[in-house]
Design an enzyme around this catalytic site. Structure first.
Site, mmCIF file in Angstrom:
data_model
loop_
_atom_site.group_PDB
_atom_site.id
_atom_site.type_symbol
_atom_site.label_atom_id
_atom_site.label_comp_id
_atom_site.label_asym_id
_atom_site.label_seq_id
_atom_site.Cartn_x
_atom_site.Cartn_y
_atom_site.Cartn_z
ATOM 1 N N TYR A 30 9.225 3.024 0.489
ATOM 2 C CA TYR A 30 7.901 2.417 0.612
ATOM 3 C C TYR A 30 8.018 0.933 0.277
ATOM 4 C CZ TYR A 30 2.899 1.555 -0.263
ATOM 5 O OH TYR A 30 1.612 1.067 -0.237
ATOM 6 N N ASP B 42 14.163 -4.369 -2.035
ATOM 7 C CA ASP B 42 12.804 -4.227 -2.552
ATOM 8 C C ASP B 42 12.929 -3.693 -3.974
ATOM 9 O OD1 ASP B 42 10.305 -3.532 -3.321
ATOM 10 O OD2 ASP B 42 9.819 -2.353 -1.532
ATOM 11 N N LYS C 198 5.048 -5.016 -9.893
ATOM 12 C CA LYS C 198 4.992 -4.117 -11.061
ATOM 13 C C LYS C 198 5.387 -4.832 -12.369
ATOM 14 C CE LYS C 198 4.657 -0.173 -8.159
ATOM 15 N NZ LYS C 198 5.271 0.163 -6.894
HETATM 16 C C1 PLP Z 1 4.717 -0.192 -5.444
HETATM 17 C C2 PLP Z 1 5.700 -0.615 -4.443
HETATM 18 C C3 PLP Z 1 5.395 -1.559 -3.447
HETATM 19 C C4 PLP Z 1 4.015 -2.055 -3.224
HETATM 20 O O1 PLP Z 1 3.511 -2.779 -4.306
HETATM 21 P P1 PLP Z 1 1.909 -2.929 -4.445
HETATM 22 O O2 PLP Z 1 1.777 -3.840 -5.626
HETATM 23 O O3 PLP Z 1 1.381 -1.546 -4.660
HETATM 24 O O4 PLP Z 1 1.411 -3.531 -3.202
HETATM 25 C C5 PLP Z 1 6.417 -2.002 -2.643
HETATM 26 N N1 PLP Z 1 7.666 -1.545 -2.780
HETATM 27 C C6 PLP Z 1 7.997 -0.639 -3.711
HETATM 28 C C7 PLP Z 1 9.410 -0.189 -3.839
HETATM 29 C C8 PLP Z 1 7.020 -0.123 -4.552
HETATM 30 O O5 PLP Z 1 7.349 0.813 -5.437
#
Ligand code: PLP
Length: 433
Positions: free
Chosen positions: A144, A239, A267
């Protein structure tokens, strides 16, 4: 009734907010039942509106690695708020957070702050496309990268076919530029790169996946991916929205010993306020406006309130690197404890873990990608989730999410969690479908 007030608040919320939530996983759709409304949190504990308390294994989906309402972070936010929350001008604290992040993370020269992980990943691939002059990207099924159009794509029928939208509202035109590969399958990526030779700008990956449960990268896969990208002049985008500042001060790059070309954050870097970021070496970052031609902007990006939370968080982590050893020990104890409870039963399970990211899948085969993650026993997972919730343990309400442990969690909390699991075994065995 244990969740009475949560239930009525959820009824009310559904009238005014689609599904009653502002992010889908909060609605408990995959596990059923009514989401718990939280009133406040402190340390390792959540307190709901009905007076129930929970040991929290989500930590706001990752950001609160030091636990809830951490004194230094809260003080920084309060002090900063009194001086105004946003000016739409540069502020000194942006540079302070940038300098510290660059010092902690290997292999990045410059960083740009945004407001979410979604924005970070969306901007990172725009930058990769601008830098390379190519359009297509490769992503992995089950990873994701936020909800921007280019990532809401599912696999076509084979390596040479294009992806198609996984959500209405994403156009075919967008989908044709996103190619999908199975996680941990290097040969598949090699085939894609051959088939789309000269058209791929970037490969984006969660270097340790946390959005299909926790799935670890095979050593040869992740190192091979770095080599393939270099050979094909494709940018490797890590990511690290989940893994950044969580697996280690330097994130997955440090833990895996791999240098990515662009790294995305979110995060933890925001200390519980909305912050995302993307970073790379200067040569790549120079392509961004106002220095370069790739446009990217944000009214509230780098606002001093959010920066103050992120700075207090990273300062605390940077000062006390022991936090990562403590998290490793707690997580290892939890995983070992869960195994020893489940090993005494007839229940098939897999525990995947790296550092403070853990997941439990009720399946006999190793979980190495989205397909194997999806084979878990749902009825059993739902019984597990609700059984633990009723015993005051707050786990991710989906088998496709990772636990995120925090430093406030005590050994006694882990004991309590394991006792709850032990108590639950007969109910779990009864869901043998
Ligand atoms: C949470 C997450 C996102 C998206 O971040 P948001 O602040 O919710 O938009 C993107 N990549 C990874 C790996 C994530 O865990």
């Amino acid at each position: 009734m244990r969740y009475q007030r949560s239930s009525s608040l959820f009824q009310e919320a559904q009238k005014f907010i689609p599904g009653g939530v502002n992010s889908p996983v909060r609605a408990f759709k995959s596990v059923g039942g009514t989401p718990v409304f939280i009133d406040r949190a402190q340390g390792a504990y959540l307190y709901d509106v009905d007076g129930n308390s929970y040991i929290d294994y989500i930590s706001s989906w990752g950001p609160l690695i030091l636990g809830h309402a951490h004194t230094e972070v809260i003080n920084a936010i309060v002090d900063r708020a009194q001086k105004g929350t946003s000016f739409g001008t540069p502020t000194e604290i942006e540079t302070e957070l940038a300098k510290l992040a660059i010092e902690m993370v290997p292999n990045i020269d410059q960083i740009r702050f945004v407001n979410s992980g979604t924005e970070a990943c969306m901007s990172a691939i725009r930058l990769a496309r601008g830098f390379t002059g190519k359009d297509r990207i490769i992503k992995f099924s089950g990873c994701y990268h936020g909800h921007s159009d280019s990532f809401l794509i599912q696999a076509g029928s084979g390596a040479v076919t294009f992806g198609y939208p996984s959500s209405p509202g994403v156009t075919q035109g967008t989908a044709k530029d996103t190619l999908l590969a199975p996680y941990n399958n290097l040969a598949y990526v090699a085939e894609l790169l051959e088939a789309h030779q000269g058209h791929v700008a970037a490969v984006i990956i969660e270097p340790v996946a946390g959005n299909m449960g926790c799935v670890l990268p095979d050593h040869d896969f992740i190192h091979g991916l770095r080599k393939l990208c270099t050979q094909h002049e494709v940018l490797l985008v890590f990511d690290e929205v989940m893994t950044g500042f969580r697996l280690a001060a330097g994130g997955a790059q440090e833990v895996l010993g791999i240098q990515a070309d662009i790294v995305c954050f979110g995060k933890v870097i925001g200390g519980g306020l909305p912050v995302g970021a993307f970073a790379a070496r200067s040569e790549i970052m120079a392509y961004l406006a106002p220095l370069g031609p790739v446009y990217q902007a944000g009214t509230l990006s780098g606002n001093p309130l959010a920066m103050s939370a992120g700075l207090a968080m990273l300062q605390a982590l940077n000062r006390d690197r022991g936090v990562y050893d403590r998290l490793e020990k707690k997580s290892a104890d939890l995983a070992a404890g869960m195994s020893s409870v489940l090993d005494k039963t007839s229940i098939d399970y897999q525990i995947n873990r790296l550092g403070s990211m853990i997941s439990l899948h009720f399946t006999p085969e190793p979980v190495v990608d989205f397909t194997t993650a999806a084979r878990g026993n749902n009825a059993r997972f739902n019984a597990y989730f609700h059984g633990m919730l009723d015993r005051g343990i707050y786990l991710p309400p989906s088998a496709f999410e990772s636990y995120f442990l925090n430093d406030a969690l005590s050994q006694a909390d882990i004991e309590k969690t394991l006792n709850a699991l032990d108590e639950l075994v007969p109910a779990l065995e009864a869901t043998n479908v």
